[in-house]
Enzyme design. Structure first.
Site, PDB file in Angstrom:
ATOM      1  N   LYS A 197      39.860  40.759  35.221  1.00 26.33           N
ATOM      2  CA  LYS A 197      40.294  40.478  33.855  1.00 26.33           C
ATOM      3  C   LYS A 197      39.174  39.793  33.104  1.00 26.33           C
ATOM      4  CE  LYS A 197      42.044  36.350  35.767  1.00 26.33           C
ATOM      5  NZ  LYS A 197      41.172  36.661  36.890  1.00 26.33           N
ATOM      6  N   TYR A 243      43.554  33.348  30.420  1.00 23.06           N
ATOM      7  CA  TYR A 243      44.527  32.719  31.326  1.00 23.06           C
ATOM      8  C   TYR A 243      45.677  32.081  30.534  1.00 23.06           C
ATOM      9  CZ  TYR A 243      41.507  33.197  35.419  1.00 23.06           C
ATOM     10  OH  TYR A 243      40.769  33.693  36.451  1.00 23.06           O
TER      11      TYR A 243
END
Lengths: 374, 374
Positions: free
Chosen positions: B107, B191
């Site tokens: 990611k 996040y």
């Protein structure tokens, strides 16, 4: 020389205006810890409050609001402590000042910048002193936090983040419409704004805010919560906070520096211990600051200023500095646009020199009032 | 049926592409804990990394980047783990997919929404599976947090607040310009965004952001920090977070509900214990979740999906969902205006059913790489 001072050079005599929750649990009991201050009069429209609190604190001078002028002119009071709803701060400040009576006013100083400026002006013109009741400006944990951050212990302080939430009960004046100074920014957001302004030692230059409302009947007249971002000068620092009237009790702020961080949690309370956690280079130190009387120090400091002819701090300008940020945040929340603030500076910042320690008060029995939150 | 599956029905053979810090400290060691996954090939342009890491992990198939096609066509690998700089994710995903090789990609999934959509499409068209390496989607503490919040334990979850900061060293690829996927939003803001989307089980509808830069040479190509507010549907919830490459290590989030709060601190780490503090009706319970291998679970889950023909989760759409928020936040930070997001929904959310536990790995000696932060 203001008239008030000549009346009693050793002890400043206060009328407490408004006998709601904060007056009953914090302001009235504080006089026992403020040797230079005397509780001289009570003002309320509730005869039961006047009777019971008058008896409890041995105060014979008791007035309803429509006899406020008589109280001011009686020669019995040197100063007032204004613990009224926010939209009444200006009117009562103006009336006290015009009668030559000093003003210690709860925060926020007023609802608008214009109100704040009028209050500062009328006190100057009438030679009376004006102080805003920022209790944390005398409190050890918060002053040590400012000292630590300003002293560079965290490296360069780069960002601030805070959450302040409570569950406000239906019917509480905090849920008033904005014109009356209701809503989470006036009541609790002001703590976050005041904290970061003094931790950074600077004034924000641009702000943005989102408000939200879950549609409950409680929140028909004011928003449920507001999240805000403030941009500060000094190599572009950012601060964010969220305040809500519909969250469990949370009261915390965090300053993140290039080398360390400071967390206060709880940060803004007066009826609990305050805890400070400092992490520098990976090592954490926690310090618990015991609950103390945070209101007596305000009385002591303000009375000293009156007795010695000194300028009170937190001043009216300190109150103005927060209200102008609150208003900019509301403009942003209303329009959906970031809002730039005009340049403003303030030299005096809270420092450890202001610290005053007094023991905690016991919560007294309440008379016709209740806590704002569950 | 993708070709890859037919080659080895019991163990999925991976090529790890990019042998930087995260590959060395987390991805390569994880294969020892993933019985259904085999480290089959290493791809890097650094001969020393290939030699030393190949020897350490007993991997004979080692390729420079210009022999990536040969690796894909060799029949030696069923899947790739892409641990390359963000702007290379799309290209390497497309090349793997066209060769019929499954893709597990770090990611953020890619730099733009367009890139993400292209990656999802090419994997679909070529019958290969795509998963995004959200390690916390398999991690006990974070899944329990989602479970607790979604289960109503905090009352109605109303607001989210997070701070994620680190000190990124000069020269690190995280400081790349935005077009290359550099900057704090892509690296650590993702996040915070992923956390709140799944804690709220919803997608933001409007966002605003301020970016800031202190002018250090490190931050010539990307911003130093970003503060953001996200508005969520479902009776108007708000989320805010600040992420910075110039702060001491802080990694925390907080969900405030009408009756309780949840604090995770640290929240996002893979090399430390994670701590969860839950306060409901004034009672606080703290739980420390021991450090575990958060990368083996990704391999195990993805390999299982390949072996059993199941749809991987976190899917490419999960990756897209975060990148579209990142891009909206950048548009806001650039223009100074709040940005509305088009409606988007995602059914699958992480749940405790996804939890996989494996013991923590020991930090191996690094070969020609270093930690991104001090």
């Amino acid at each position: 020389m203001p008239r008030a001072v000549t009346r009693n050079p050793r002890k400043i005599r206060y009328a407490v205006i408004g006998l709601g929750h904060i007056a009953q649990v914090a302001v009235l009991p504080a006089f026992a810890h403020a040797a230079n201050s005397e509780l001289a009069a009570l003002i309320s429209d509730d005869p039961e409050k006047l009777e019971k609190l008058g008896r409890r604190y041995k105060v014979k001078a008791r007035f309803p609001y429509d006899q406020f002028e008589e109280c001011l002119k009686s020669g019995m009071v040197d100063a007032v402590y204004i613990a009224l709803p926010n939209h009444l701060h200006r009117e009562y400040t103006e009336r006290a000042a015009r009668a030559g009576v000093h003003v210690l006013c709860e925060k926020p100083l007023a609802v608008t910048e214009e109100d704040c400026l009028a209050m500062i002006r009328v006190c100057e013109e009438n030679g009376v002193k004006l102080m805003v009741a920022y209790r944390l400006h005398f409190e050890e944990a918060n002053l040590k936090a400012i000292n630590l951050v300003q002293g560079g212990r965290l490296g360069e302080p780069r960002l601030f983040d805070s959450v302040f939430t409570m569950q406000v009960k239906e019917g509480d004046i905090r849920l008033n419409p904005r014109e009356l100074g209701g809503g989470p920014l006036y009541d609790i957001g002001v703590y976050c704004i005041n904290a970061v302004r003094n931790l950074f030692g600077a004034e924000p230059m641009e702000v943005v805010a989102f408000s939200a409302n879950n549609g409950e009947p409680r929140f028909q007249q004011c928003e449920e919560m507001i999240a805000a971002i403030l941009r500060f000068p000094g190599r572009e620092r950012l601060a964010s906070f969220t305040c809500s009237f519909n969250g469990t009790d949370v009261s915390t702020y965090r300053v993140v520096g290039t080398k360390g961080e400071l967390v206060m949690e709880p940060a803004y309370e007066y009826a609990e211990d305050l805890t400070q956690r400092v992490t520098i280079n990976g090592r954490t130190r926690e310090h618990i600051f015991p609950k103390r009387d945070q209101f007596a120090p305000e009385l002591i400091s303000f009375s000293e200023c009156i007795l010695n002819g000194a300028a009170p701090e937190p001043s009216g300008w300190e109150g103005f500095a927060d209200v102008r940020v609150i208003r900019a945040l509301y403009r942003s929340a209303d329009t959906g646009q970031p809002v730039s603030l005009s340049p403003f500076s303030k030299e005096d910042r809270p420092s450890l020199a202001q610290e005053i320690r007094r023991p905690a008060v016991r919560k007294p029995d309440l008379v016709n009032t209740e806590a704002p939150s569950e």
